[in-house]
Design an enzyme around this catalytic site. Structure first.
Site, PDB file in Angstrom:
ATOM      1  N   GLY A  52     -27.831  92.388  23.625  1.00 55.62           N
ATOM      2  CA  GLY A  52     -27.601  90.783  24.115  1.00 55.62           C
ATOM      3  C   GLY A  52     -26.073  90.339  23.728  1.00 55.62           C
TER       4      GLY A  52
ATOM      5  CG  ASP B  90     -26.783  90.852  28.309  1.00 57.25           C
ATOM      6  OD1 ASP B  90     -26.539  89.824  27.050  1.00 57.25           O
ATOM      7  OD2 ASP B  90     -27.258  90.623  29.263  1.00 57.25           O
TER       8      ASP B  90
ATOM      9  CG  ASN C 150     -35.863  83.440  15.888  1.00 55.00           C
ATOM     10  OD1 ASN C 150     -36.327  83.998  14.792  1.00 55.00           O
ATOM     11  ND2 ASN C 150     -34.574  82.556  16.009  1.00 55.00           N
TER      12      ASN C 150
ATOM     13  CG  HIS D  90     -36.117  82.337  10.659  1.00 49.54           C
ATOM     14  ND1 HIS D  90     -35.261  81.639   9.677  1.00 49.54           N
ATOM     15  CD2 HIS D  90     -35.198  82.356  12.033  1.00 49.54           C
ATOM     16  CE1 HIS D  90     -34.031  81.532  10.548  1.00 49.54           C
ATOM     17  NE2 HIS D  90     -34.289  81.685  11.716  1.00 49.54           N
TER      18      HIS D  90
END
Ligand code: APR
Length: 314
Positions: free
Chosen positions: A10, A34, A121, A176
């Site tokens: 990424g 990426d 995430n 988180h």
């Protein structure tokens, strides 16, 4: 000794900033991957060209091809999609779970011994996916969240007391997100408990601000999310492994009975060294913190079960 290869998956905000920090610290040669054509190549070349100015010799390359990660020592995974309007939490879980699965299986084909440091995430559940897909032992897969959450907490404590953040020590446990558990009982400044320096009301305020630290930045930026502190936090973990520093850092790891929690990925203090997660440190917690940690772990476990069903993981 030859230089280690460190992959960053990424090349967006977090990934490219992490690549820059790894190069500046000369932790190894960086490979930035990426799916966008030209983007990782361009950013990597730009970081490489800053070497003579800042005085670092790290090689930095960008690519769309995972083959370039062959033999990588550590790989930081930041690939993912931000939540788009109309997407709910489950949609995001599915999209990023699929990305994580693809990314990790591609890494494993060429770097089966790599340490994986997950940043994407929803963090704790993505660690679970990375671990399941990779088949790596638990010491080799970990997530970055606690170093960031703790950095926010330490920043706010230092600011409230008007003292150097360097002297502020603190620990944040749990998943988180809003359910994280910033500990007040162990936070200190140069060995002085913060409970002797700040009122309970003020500490509660700092804890709440820490819990919403990510959202505070998203609200200010309007588009995108934090990346300076997240990349610094991920690179601190890489450094502790690559240089075998054995720092005690809050890290998302799989608990196998520690803290009375089984088979769940949550943030706890661990020793990070040459073998990755060398040891999970079990703290004695106050009852309210223990309950909050268990509630946080339960929420992660539900996410793990949901994504396991979506991706047909074991
Ligand atoms: N392989 C490689 N890269 C991918 C893939 C994939 N399969 N899928 C998406 N990407 C890339 C995107 O092309 C994009 O460049 O991941 C990058 C994500 O970058 P940004 O959108 O800029 O997001 P960023 O702010 O860097 O955050 C990345 O870290 O902190 C977390 O919540 C954050 O999950 C998010 C992640």
């Amino acid at each position: 000794m030859s230089r280690k290869k460190i992959g960053v998956i990424g090349g967006g905000f977090v990934g490219s900033t992490a690549a820059q920090r790894i190069a500046e610290k000369e932790l190894g040669d960086v490979v930035l991957v990426d799916i966008l054509e030209g983007m990782p190549q361009g950013k990597a070349l730009d970081i490489f060209e800053a070497g003579p100015v800042y005085g670092y010799d790290s090689m930095v390359t960008g690519t769309n091809d995972y083959a370039a990660l062959e033999g990588a020592h550590c790989v930081v995974i930041t690939a993912g999609m931000p939540r788009k309007p109309g997407m709910d939490r489950s949609d995001l879980l599915k999209v990023n779970g699929e990305i994580m699965r693809k990314v990790v299986s591609s890494i494993m084909e060429v770097a089966p011994e790599a340490f994986l440091i997950v940043v994407s995430n929803p963090l704790d559940v993505m660690c679970y996916v990375a671990h399941e897909v990779s088949g790596l032992p638990r010491n080799k897969v970990m997530g970055m969240a606690g170093v960031l959450d703790t950095a926010r907490y330490r920043s706010f404590i230092g600011e409230a007391l008007n003292v150097s953040v360097k002297d502020v020590q603190a620990m944040v446990l749990g998943g988180h997100g809003d359910s994280m558990v910033p500990l007040a009982s162990t936070a200190s400044v140069s060995g002085i408990p913060i409970t002797q320096l700040l009122s309970k009301e003020k500490i509660d305020e700092l804890v709440t601000r820490t819990r919403h630290g990510g959202a505070e930045i998203v609200n200010l930026l309007k588009t995108g999310s934090a990346y300076y502190a997240p990349s610094a936090s991920a690179v601190t973990m890489v450094e502790s492994i690559v240089r075998d520093q054995r720092r005690i850092l809050p890290t998302c790891t799989r608990l196998d009975g520690e803290y009375g929690i089984e088979n769940t990925w949550v943030g706890v203090p661990v020793i990070l060294g040459a073998n990755g997660v060398e040891k999970v440190i079990e703290l004695e917690l106050e009852e309210s913190d223990r309950k909050a940690l268990h509630a946080s772990a339960l929420a992660v476990k539900e996410g793990q079960e949901e994504v396991a069903g979506m991706l047909a993981l074991s």
